[in-house]
Write a protein that holds these residues in place. Structure first.
Motif, PDB file in Angstrom:
ATOM      1  N   LEU A 210       0.832  -1.451   0.041  1.00  0.00           N
ATOM      2  CA  LEU A 210      -0.227   0.008   0.059  1.00  0.00           C
ATOM      3  C   LEU A 210       1.047   1.431  -0.329  1.00  0.00           C
ATOM      4  CD1 LEU A 210      -2.513  -0.803   2.581  1.00  0.00           C
ATOM      5  CD2 LEU A 210      -2.946  -1.102   0.703  1.00  0.00           C
ATOM      6  N   PRO A 211       0.273   2.535  -0.728  1.00  0.00           N
ATOM      7  CA  PRO A 211       1.086   3.555  -0.556  1.00  0.00           C
ATOM      8  C   PRO A 211       0.512   4.325   1.025  1.00  0.00           C
ATOM      9  CG  PRO A 211      -1.044   3.760  -1.919  1.00  0.00           C
ATOM     10  CD  PRO A 211      -1.042   2.627  -1.530  1.00  0.00           C
ATOM     11  N   LEU A 212       1.560   4.861   1.183  1.00  0.00           N
ATOM     12  CA  LEU A 212       1.801   5.994   2.436  1.00  0.00           C
ATOM     13  C   LEU A 212       0.141   6.077   2.714  1.00  0.00           C
ATOM     14  CD1 LEU A 212       4.878   7.432   3.724  1.00  0.00           C
ATOM     15  CD2 LEU A 212       3.832   5.249   4.601  1.00  0.00           C
ATOM     16  N   ALA A 213      -0.733   6.242   3.082  1.00  0.00           N
ATOM     17  CA  ALA A 213      -1.890   7.651   3.425  1.00  0.00           C
ATOM     18  C   ALA A 213      -2.179   8.885   4.037  1.00  0.00           C
ATOM     19  CB  ALA A 213      -2.705   6.485   4.701  1.00  0.00           C
ATOM     20  N   VAL A 214      -2.855   9.289   3.377  1.00  0.00           N
ATOM     21  CA  VAL A 214      -2.935  11.010   4.317  1.00  0.00           C
ATOM     22  C   VAL A 214      -3.382  10.825   5.757  1.00  0.00           C
ATOM     23  CG1 VAL A 214      -3.274  13.150   2.854  1.00  0.00           C
ATOM     24  CG2 VAL A 214      -2.728  11.570   1.518  1.00  0.00           C
ATOM     25  N   TYR A 215      -4.033  10.135   5.711  1.00  0.00           N
ATOM     26  CA  TYR A 215      -4.747  10.000   6.737  1.00  0.00           C
ATOM     27  C   TYR A 215      -5.399   8.969   7.579  1.00  0.00           C
ATOM     28  CZ  TYR A 215      -9.246  10.058   9.898  1.00  0.00           C
ATOM     29  OH  TYR A 215      -9.574   9.690  11.490  1.00  0.00           O
ATOM     30  N   GLY A 216      -4.882   8.300   9.128  1.00  0.00           N
ATOM     31  CA  GLY A 216      -5.176   7.776   9.550  1.00  0.00           C
ATOM     32  C   GLY A 216      -5.810   7.725  10.902  1.00  0.00           C
ATOM     33  N   LYS A 217      -6.643   6.388  11.218  1.00  0.00           N
ATOM     34  CA  LYS A 217      -6.832   6.263  12.531  1.00  0.00           C
ATOM     35  C   LYS A 217      -6.959   5.385  12.946  1.00  0.00           C
ATOM     36  CE  LYS A 217     -11.594   7.175  14.610  1.00  0.00           C
ATOM     37  NZ  LYS A 217     -13.128   7.209  14.308  1.00  0.00           N
ATOM     38  N   GLN A 218      -6.534   4.933  14.255  1.00  0.00           N
ATOM     39  CA  GLN A 218      -6.473   3.354  15.351  1.00  0.00           C
ATOM     40  C   GLN A 218      -6.703   3.816  15.986  1.00  0.00           C
ATOM     41  OE1 GLN A 218      -2.964   1.261  13.323  1.00  0.00           O
ATOM     42  NE2 GLN A 218      -3.840  -0.322  15.033  1.00  0.00           N
ATOM     43  N   CYS A 219      -7.978   2.744  16.562  1.00  0.00           N
ATOM     44  CA  CYS A 219      -8.153   3.733  18.178  1.00  0.00           C
ATOM     45  C   CYS A 219      -7.541   1.829  19.359  1.00  0.00           C
ATOM     46  CB  CYS A 219     -10.180   2.633  18.024  1.00  0.00           C
ATOM     47  SG  CYS A 219     -10.584   3.289  17.827  1.00  0.00           S
ATOM     48  N   LEU A 220      -6.950   2.581  20.449  1.00  0.00           N
ATOM     49  CA  LEU A 220      -6.490   1.415  20.830  1.00  0.00           C
ATOM     50  C   LEU A 220      -6.775   1.015  21.921  1.00  0.00           C
ATOM     51  CD1 LEU A 220      -4.337   3.862  19.812  1.00  0.00           C
ATOM     52  CD2 LEU A 220      -3.034   3.395  21.230  1.00  0.00           C
ATOM     53  N   ALA A 221      -8.565   1.410  22.244  1.00  0.00           N
ATOM     54  CA  ALA A 221     -10.113   1.120  23.008  1.00  0.00           C
ATOM     55  C   ALA A 221     -10.545   1.246  22.562  1.00  0.00           C
ATOM     56  CB  ALA A 221      -9.202   1.444  24.439  1.00  0.00           C
ATOM     57  N   PRO A 222     -11.959   1.229  23.012  1.00  0.00           N
ATOM     58  CA  PRO A 222     -13.019   1.622  21.972  1.00  0.00           C
ATOM     59  C   PRO A 222     -13.374   2.849  22.241  1.00  0.00           C
ATOM     60  CG  PRO A 222     -13.481  -0.430  23.995  1.00  0.00           C
ATOM     61  CD  PRO A 222     -12.026  -0.188  23.700  1.00  0.00           C
ATOM     62  N   THR A 223     -12.967   3.344  23.183  1.00  0.00           N
ATOM     63  CA  THR A 223     -13.113   4.760  22.738  1.00  0.00           C
ATOM     64  C   THR A 223     -12.122   5.937  22.917  1.00  0.00           C
ATOM     65  OG1 THR A 223     -13.268   4.899  25.873  1.00  0.00           O
ATOM     66  CG2 THR A 223     -15.084   4.675  24.102  1.00  0.00           C
ATOM     67  N   TYR A 224     -10.943   5.578  22.978  1.00  0.00           N
ATOM     68  CA  TYR A 224     -10.043   5.588  22.480  1.00  0.00           C
ATOM     69  C   TYR A 224      -8.761   5.919  21.100  1.00  0.00           C
ATOM     70  CZ  TYR A 224      -5.164   8.182  24.402  1.00  0.00           C
ATOM     71  OH  TYR A 224      -4.441   9.310  24.642  1.00  0.00           O
ATOM     72  N   CYS A 225      -9.261   6.538  20.262  1.00  0.00           N
ATOM     73  CA  CYS A 225      -9.415   5.958  18.892  1.00  0.00           C
ATOM     74  C   CYS A 225      -7.848   7.914  18.699  1.00  0.00           C
ATOM     75  CB  CYS A 225      -9.893   6.620  18.049  1.00  0.00           C
ATOM     76  SG  CYS A 225     -11.190   5.549  18.201  1.00  0.00           S
ATOM     77  N   LEU A 226      -6.612   7.359  18.301  1.00  0.00           N
ATOM     78  CA  LEU A 226      -5.623   8.018  16.725  1.00  0.00           C
ATOM     79  C   LEU A 226      -5.623   8.413  15.833  1.00  0.00           C
ATOM     80  CD1 LEU A 226      -1.632   7.716  18.999  1.00  0.00           C
ATOM     81  CD2 LEU A 226      -2.660   8.396  16.189  1.00  0.00           C
ATOM     82  N   GLU A 227      -5.704   9.298  15.808  1.00  0.00           N
ATOM     83  CA  GLU A 227      -5.605   9.851  14.185  1.00  0.00           C
ATOM     84  C   GLU A 227      -4.500  11.057  13.735  1.00  0.00           C
ATOM     85  OE1 GLU A 227      -9.744  11.925  12.828  1.00  0.00           O
ATOM     86  OE2 GLU A 227      -9.628  12.193  15.072  1.00  0.00           O
ATOM     87  N   TRP A 228      -4.462  10.434  12.773  1.00  0.00           N
ATOM     88  CA  TRP A 228      -2.881  11.546  12.166  1.00  0.00           C
ATOM     89  C   TRP A 228      -3.040  12.139  10.637  1.00  0.00           C
ATOM     90  CZ3 TRP A 228      -3.015   6.112  13.222  1.00  0.00           C
ATOM     91  CH2 TRP A 228      -2.737   5.083  11.988  1.00  0.00           C
TER      92      TRP A 228
END
Length: 231
Positions: A210-228
């Motif tokens: 995959l190419p590098l995404a411009v945006y990403g979101k990954q959740c570390l817990a059900p109510t705690y997600c990290l976006e970049w």
């Protein structure tokens, strides 16, 4: 991540040292952060009225805006090797990405650790193993499947899309958990990861290409997600 939005210490050398101490595994990379990069990070830490877009940027460095519930930061790329990227924030928080996925984090309220990814049985699947120490979870195993999805509704996702492709937006994909065995109870209801790419992915594209995404979101817990948002 209680200190995520506080100002840097007045002593600039101490600030850079603190940043490096937070990531001993990549300490050599810290020598590559010059004063212009340090100043651009410092300018982004102005409390609730911060303006990331107005922060001065050094074109020699790459920047990424990162958000978690209740806090946000501008980070600078301090180390890159192959598909590994290590991003630094002002108070020592560190986000490591392997391609588009979180490899591990340091200094957040919830962190990923000891993450391992390997090829799955199909081209669009990946096997993952990870720890979430704050939730008491270790050696969690899951299978991830990449597929097209709708864009997320967060402000950062909208911002990333509006700035991409001359305003034409991003192409959105999610990685959902497809194990027959459910995730641990502490992760029940964990949202899928979401990525925004500058172009549509050809059908059947292996996830390791995959190419590098411009945006990403990954959740570390059900109510705690990290976006970049890579900028």
């Amino acid at each position: 991540m209680q200190n995520w939005l506080k100002h840097w210490p007045s002593q600039r050398q101490g600030a850079l040292l603190a940043l490096c101490l937070a990531a001993l595994s990549v300490l050599p990379a810290c020598t590559g952060l010059n004063q212009a990069a340090v100043n651009s990070l410092k300018a982004a830490y102005q409390g609730p009225n911060r303006n990331f877009e107005a922060a001065p940027r050094n074109p020699a460095y790459q920047y990424m805006q990162v958000e978690v519930p209740g806090a946000a930061s501008l980070t600078v790329l301090g180390y890159q090797y192959s598909n590994l990227q290590v991003w630094y924030a002002a108070k020592g928080e560190v986000v490591r990405l392997q391609g588009n996925r979180l490899l591990d984090t340091t200094g957040l309220n919830v962190n990923l650790a000891n993450v391992q990814y390997s090829a799955g049985p199909q081209a669009n699947r990946t096997l993952a193993q990870f720890d979430v120490p704050e939730l008491g979870l270790f050696n969690v195993q899951a299978t991830l499947q990449l597929q097209p999805t709708q864009p997320p509704k967060s402000n950062l996702a909208k911002q990333a899309s509006a700035q991409a492709n001359a305003g034409k937006g991003l192409f959105w994909y999610s990685e959902t958990y497809v194990d027959s065995q459910p995730l641990p109870a502490a992760l029940e209801g964990l949202p899928p990861a979401i990525y925004g790419f500058a172009r549509a992915l050809p059908e059947g594209t292996p996830v390791n290409q995959l190419p590098l995404a411009v945006y990403g979101k990954q959740c570390l817990a059900p109510t705690y997600c990290l976006e970049w948002h890579r900028q």
